[in-house]
Design an enzyme around this catalytic site. Structure first.
Site, PDB file in Angstrom:
ATOM      1  N   LYS A 128       0.935  -1.211  -0.046  1.00 35.42           N
ATOM      2  CA  LYS A 128      -0.089   0.082  -0.065  1.00 35.42           C
ATOM      3  C   LYS A 128       0.869   1.242  -0.138  1.00 35.42           C
ATOM      4  CE  LYS A 128      -2.626   2.860   3.006  1.00 35.42           C
ATOM      5  NZ  LYS A 128      -3.064   2.883   4.645  1.00 35.42           N
ATOM      6  N   ASP A 162      -6.776   1.041   0.876  1.00 35.76           N
ATOM      7  CA  ASP A 162      -7.035   1.328   2.258  1.00 35.76           C
ATOM      8  C   ASP A 162      -8.395   1.014   2.675  1.00 35.76           C
ATOM      9  OD1 ASP A 162      -8.578   3.326   1.356  1.00 35.76           O
ATOM     10  OD2 ASP A 162      -7.970   5.064   2.318  1.00 35.76           O
TER      11      ASP A 162
END
Length: 227
Positions: free
Chosen positions: A126, A145
């Site tokens: 991420k 997310d």
């Protein structure tokens, strides 16, 4: 003639179109002026609000201005400087370690490949995706997310539960040119309307195409910020 789109692909395109109309100026909300600042801001943002991170980095980036300075920072002093951030002790260690590698392995420059970024301490896919997209203008995937995780499941765009499989699933239905913006559209919508608790379905631009809007028993499926 091209291959007909699947119902899931059709719905995804409709979602993207509507959210572009609703949030035309959406973009990353972390403040940074260099790739190193972006990397550190994203590392700090795990399970912490961007607003809090921005308030901390305003002073932090004046105190430490290079990878070498972060690498050589006193652990206790760095931890104190970010003490209002969640998991500040661990994040201080990660930052010092990552910056040591940046200095010793990458000549002081934030690397520009997924493998090199994820080799750094405290950097998962991420974080690496965000740095590549906004620091190097390289788009290799979709940042997943908690907002992306929650909303794409509510919309029925994916049934996967974890960030890695969710990203792979979304990359198969979201046009590549929208990968970068897709995350920010989801974040904006998640903050504005599709919140984790008590989403405002009655005022949602996606209400008529969202299977969860009529599900009174729906529970939030994302309860942490995956790195």
């Amino acid at each position: 003639m091209g291959t007909p789109l699947s119902p899931r692909e059709d719905q995804t395109l409709e979602v993207i179109d509507r959210l572009y109309d609703a949030y035309p100026d959406t973009t990353i909300s972390l403040n940074f002026s260099t790739r190193l600042e972006l990397l550190i801001a994203v590392m700090l943002s795990a399970q912490c609000t961007d607003e809090r991170v921005n308030s901390v980095t305003a002073d932090l980036f004046e105190t430490y201005t290079s990878a070498e300075e972060f690498a050589n920072a006193d652990q206790d002093e760095l931890a104190e400087a970010i003490s209002s951030i969640t998991y500040f002790n661990n994040k201080a260690k990660y930052i010092r370690s990552a910056c040591t590698d940046i200095v010793e392995i990458h000549d002081g420059e934030v690397p520009d490949t997924m493998d090199e970024l994820t080799d750094l301490a405290g950097v998962g896919r991420k974080t690496a995706n965000v740095v590549l997209q906004h620091g190097h203008e390289i788009v290799e995937g979709i940042v997943v997310d908690t907002h992306v995780q929650r909303i794409t499941r509510r919309l029925g765009l994916t049934t996967e539960e974890y960030p890695g499989p969710i990203e792979a699933d979304l990359m198969s239905i979201v046009p590549e040119e929208d990968w970068k913006d897709f995350t920010h559209l989801m974040i904006s919508h998640g903050r504005e309307t599709c919140t984790a608790i008590s989403p405002d379905c009655g005022d949602c631009v996606l209400e008529d195409i969202c299977p969860s809007s009529k599900d009174d028993n729906e529970v939030d499926l994302a309860s942490g910020d995956p790195w």
